[in-house]
Design a protein around this motif. Structure first.
Motif, PDB file in Angstrom:
ATOM      1  N   VAL A  50       0.758  -1.140  -0.037  1.00 30.13           N
ATOM      2  CA  VAL A  50      -0.029  -0.037   0.137  1.00 30.13           C
ATOM      3  C   VAL A  50       0.925   1.078  -0.089  1.00 30.13           C
ATOM      4  O   VAL A  50       2.025   1.376   0.817  1.00 30.13           O
ATOM      5  CB  VAL A  50      -0.991  -0.120   1.327  1.00 30.13           C
ATOM      6  CG1 VAL A  50      -1.794   1.361   1.317  1.00 30.13           C
ATOM      7  CG2 VAL A  50      -1.747  -1.153   1.223  1.00 30.13           C
ATOM      8  N   TYR A  51       0.615   2.288  -0.820  1.00 31.60           N
ATOM      9  CA  TYR A  51       1.479   3.364  -0.788  1.00 31.60           C
ATOM     10  C   TYR A  51       1.288   4.222   0.329  1.00 31.60           C
ATOM     11  O   TYR A  51       2.487   4.558   0.723  1.00 31.60           O
ATOM     12  CB  TYR A  51       0.992   4.050  -2.258  1.00 31.60           C
ATOM     13  CG  TYR A  51       2.052   5.417  -2.293  1.00 31.60           C
ATOM     14  CD1 TYR A  51       3.352   5.297  -2.866  1.00 31.60           C
ATOM     15  CD2 TYR A  51       1.642   6.582  -2.139  1.00 31.60           C
ATOM     16  CE1 TYR A  51       4.223   6.437  -2.954  1.00 31.60           C
ATOM     17  CE2 TYR A  51       2.204   7.881  -2.230  1.00 31.60           C
ATOM     18  CZ  TYR A  51       3.575   7.605  -2.546  1.00 31.60           C
ATOM     19  OH  TYR A  51       4.382   8.736  -2.856  1.00 31.60           O
ATOM     20  N   LEU A 104       1.856  11.161  -7.317  1.00 30.77           N
ATOM     21  CA  LEU A 104       2.198  12.079  -8.626  1.00 30.77           C
ATOM     22  C   LEU A 104       3.263  13.075  -8.095  1.00 30.77           C
ATOM     23  O   LEU A 104       4.379  13.513  -8.697  1.00 30.77           O
ATOM     24  CB  LEU A 104       1.099  12.631  -9.341  1.00 30.77           C
ATOM     25  CG  LEU A 104      -0.152  11.846  -9.902  1.00 30.77           C
ATOM     26  CD1 LEU A 104      -1.254  12.654 -10.446  1.00 30.77           C
ATOM     27  CD2 LEU A 104       0.675  10.860 -11.245  1.00 30.77           C
ATOM     28  N   SER A 105       2.933  13.842  -6.952  1.00 31.45           N
ATOM     29  CA  SER A 105       3.788  14.985  -6.503  1.00 31.45           C
ATOM     30  C   SER A 105       5.223  14.244  -6.085  1.00 31.45           C
ATOM     31  O   SER A 105       6.131  15.237  -5.870  1.00 31.45           O
ATOM     32  CB  SER A 105       3.234  15.459  -5.342  1.00 31.45           C
ATOM     33  OG  SER A 105       2.977  14.547  -4.256  1.00 31.45           O
ATOM     34  N   THR A 106       5.489  12.981  -6.022  1.00 29.19           N
ATOM     35  CA  THR A 106       6.794  12.457  -5.433  1.00 29.19           C
ATOM     36  C   THR A 106       7.514  11.693  -6.650  1.00 29.19           C
ATOM     37  O   THR A 106       8.349  11.164  -6.456  1.00 29.19           O
ATOM     38  CB  THR A 106       6.757  11.429  -4.359  1.00 29.19           C
ATOM     39  OG1 THR A 106       5.562  10.434  -4.763  1.00 29.19           O
ATOM     40  CG2 THR A 106       6.130  12.088  -3.197  1.00 29.19           C
ATOM     41  N   PRO A 153       7.179   7.044  -8.142  1.00 27.24           N
ATOM     42  CA  PRO A 153       8.060   5.954  -7.871  1.00 27.24           C
ATOM     43  C   PRO A 153       7.445   4.613  -8.408  1.00 27.24           C
ATOM     44  O   PRO A 153       6.393   4.450  -8.434  1.00 27.24           O
ATOM     45  CB  PRO A 153       8.258   6.020  -6.474  1.00 27.24           C
ATOM     46  CG  PRO A 153       7.025   6.488  -5.772  1.00 27.24           C
ATOM     47  CD  PRO A 153       6.623   7.650  -7.028  1.00 27.24           C
ATOM     48  N   ALA A 154       8.138   3.675  -9.017  1.00 25.69           N
ATOM     49  CA  ALA A 154       7.954   2.443  -9.415  1.00 25.69           C
ATOM     50  C   ALA A 154       7.200   1.413  -8.286  1.00 25.69           C
ATOM     51  O   ALA A 154       7.702   1.780  -7.080  1.00 25.69           O
ATOM     52  CB  ALA A 154       9.196   1.784  -9.975  1.00 25.69           C
ATOM     53  N   PHE A 155       6.331   0.655  -8.592  1.00 26.52           N
ATOM     54  CA  PHE A 155       5.440  -0.097  -7.874  1.00 26.52           C
ATOM     55  C   PHE A 155       5.044   0.148  -6.679  1.00 26.52           C
ATOM     56  O   PHE A 155       5.551  -0.026  -5.486  1.00 26.52           O
ATOM     57  CB  PHE A 155       6.536  -1.387  -7.423  1.00 26.52           C
ATOM     58  CG  PHE A 155       7.169  -2.240  -8.559  1.00 26.52           C
ATOM     59  CD1 PHE A 155       6.401  -2.583  -9.716  1.00 26.52           C
ATOM     60  CD2 PHE A 155       8.604  -2.171  -8.855  1.00 26.52           C
ATOM     61  CE1 PHE A 155       7.020  -3.227 -10.889  1.00 26.52           C
ATOM     62  CE2 PHE A 155       9.200  -2.759  -9.985  1.00 26.52           C
ATOM     63  CZ  PHE A 155       8.375  -3.371 -10.783  1.00 26.52           C
TER      64      PHE A 155
END
Length: 477
Positions: A268-269, A420-422, A425-427
């Motif tokens: 989970v992001y 989006l703002s960071t 990053p992948a996965f």
């Protein structure tokens, strides 16, 4: 079909039947529930056709024979060995079950002559019913019926049914030379389940091959359509495994390229925006009242007997537990406090007391509802079902809760914006704001939560669904 409420006489009769099975099988865990025998909480599976005829329930002698036959099966058949040896092909499995039941019915103790009479009456009643309903009018029906008759006749050293002896004569003459060796082996080895099974398997394979050949040689024969009715009557379509959930459809999991590339690791992001909330707090009170009135009208038009549903749920989910004594009974344990009344009122017979048992449930039923957009068109019917079930469970004394899962926003929401703002990053894993809804918790009864349940009708709660996490959340509750 809904089970009809039992009269005190029917209930007492079933208790006597269960006591008979317990005594004859030396198994103290046998009891009746919902007109079926259980061992503990597990239903006893008996697939021999002559143990399942509905007509048995209305014939006392046949019912006794049915109970005696089940007792012999429990006492003289190794269930694990039987399951290990059972074939997988349905027709062979049916015949193997039937032959094993015939074998144990030869193990009647000499001193129990009434048991032999009852068991024979049970089989004869089933055989006559099978014939008179026209199921022997097809090639398949006549073959299976004849095999059952001659196998039992050989094992029990009894003549075949006098009513159909002439009717099956030509079929018997045709198949006995083919089955002769297997039939002799059954009679010779009936005292050894392991040895007997080898001949039972041989006979079942021969008959199954005969049936398959017949149906393949006449694929367009109209009579083959009638054979389906015969298969149903002979219980070929039963799920022979004791796990009753085996027939429930299961969703096949899909595949995800991103998931595979991330070494099959779910992540989970961010959980920063996830929330667990009372669904009723998301709906105006006036709107909730309007939804509830609408729901009540729909349920009223359904004309559903909720009390009957509650009785069925109690039979499934509750177990009887001792709950004190019932006094002023006409039978049971003698109540010492009433002995003086026997002298003062000799005609008085209510001098006994009995142990009182009431259903008790230690389970919680949770309803987890997918509140994603695709469910919006079905939610009115789902809400009706949920409301009725929760009310019925409450009447049965069973705790329940109603949960739902959705998201706070469409297309990820704030979690997606953060990603989006960071720099993407992948996965990243799950990019949604999970929202777990509580429509009714386990500590609140139906009457107090009936208005909150109506929040299910709020259409804009339905967005996206994170199924796996929701199931884990519901289970952890």
């Amino acid at each position: 079909m809904a089970e009809q409420p039992k009269t005190p006489h029917q209930h007492k009769t079933n208790e006597l039947y269960a006591a008979t099975v317990r005594a004859l099988s030396n198994n103290s865990h046998i009891h009746y529930r919902r007109n079926r025998l259980y061992q503990g909480n597990t239903p006893l599976p008996f697939f021999a056709a002559h143990l399942q005829s509905p007509i048995i329930e209305s014939n006392i002698s046949a019912k006794r024979g049915n109970i005696d036959a089940i007792s012999l099966r429990l006492n003289h058949s190794d269930i694990e060995l039987h399951q290990q040896l059972s074939p997988t092909e349905p027709t062979e499995r049916l015949l193997f079950e039937l032959l094993e039941q015939f074998r144990v019915e030869t193990c009647i103790p000499p001193q129990l002559s009434g048991m032999k009479t009852n068991i024979q009456h049970n089989f004869s009643l089933w055989a006559d019913q099978f014939h008179h309903t026209g199921l022997t009018g097809t090639r398949l029906g006549l073959l299976l019926y004849t095999v059952a008759q001659i196998s039992r006749s050989r094992l029990m050293a009894q003549p075949v049914s006098a009513h159909t002896e002439d009717f099956i004569e030509s079929t018997r003459a045709a198949i006995v030379p083919i089955l002769g060796e297997a039939l002799s082996g059954l009679r010779r080895c009936k005292n050894s389940q392991q040895d007997y099974a080898q001949y039972a398997l041989e006979l079942a394979k021969i008959v199954s091959d005969m049936i398959q050949a017949e149906m393949q040689n006449n694929p367009d024969d109209a009579e083959n359509k009638t054979d389906q009715k015969t298969l149903n009557a002979f219980s070929l379509l039963l799920d022979f495994d004791s796990d009753e959930s085996a027939n429930i459809a299961a969703v096949v999991s899909g595949s995800s390229k991103i998931y595979q590339e991330n070494h099959q690791y779910y992540q989970v992001y961010t959980t920063q925006y996830d929330r667990e909330i009372e669904a009723a707090t998301l709906v105006r009170d006036a709107l909730l009242i309007e939804y509830r009135e609408k729901l009540d009208k729909r349920i009223q038009h359904q004309g559903i007997n909720i009390k009957n549903i509650a009785q069925q749920l109690a039979a499934i989910l509750c177990t009887p537990q001792r709950n004190g004594w019932s006094f002023d009974e006409e039978e049971g344990h003698l109540d010492g406090r009433r002995l003086s009344q026997l002298i003062s009122s000799p005609a008085e017979r209510r001098l006994f007391c009995t142990e009182q048992y009431k259903p008790h449930s230690d389970s919680i039923v949770s309803f987890l509802i997918d509140c994603s957009g695709s469910m919006r068109e079905h939610i009115e019917n789902i809400t009706i079902i949920i409301d009725i079930m929760v009310k019925a469970l409450g009447m049965a004394g069973i705790t329940s809760e109603v949960l739902g899962f959705t998201t706070n926003a469409w297309n990820g929401g704030k979690a997606y914006s953060d990603w989006l703002s960071t720099g993407r990053p992948a996965f990243p894993g799950r990019l949604n704001e999970a929202c777990h809804l509580i429509f009714k918790d386990a500590d609140t009864n139906w009457r107090r939560s009936r208005k909150n349940i109506a929040a299910l009708l709020k259409a804009d709660l339905f967005r996206e669904g994170i199924d796996g996490e929701a199931i884990e959340w519901a289970c952890n509750r």
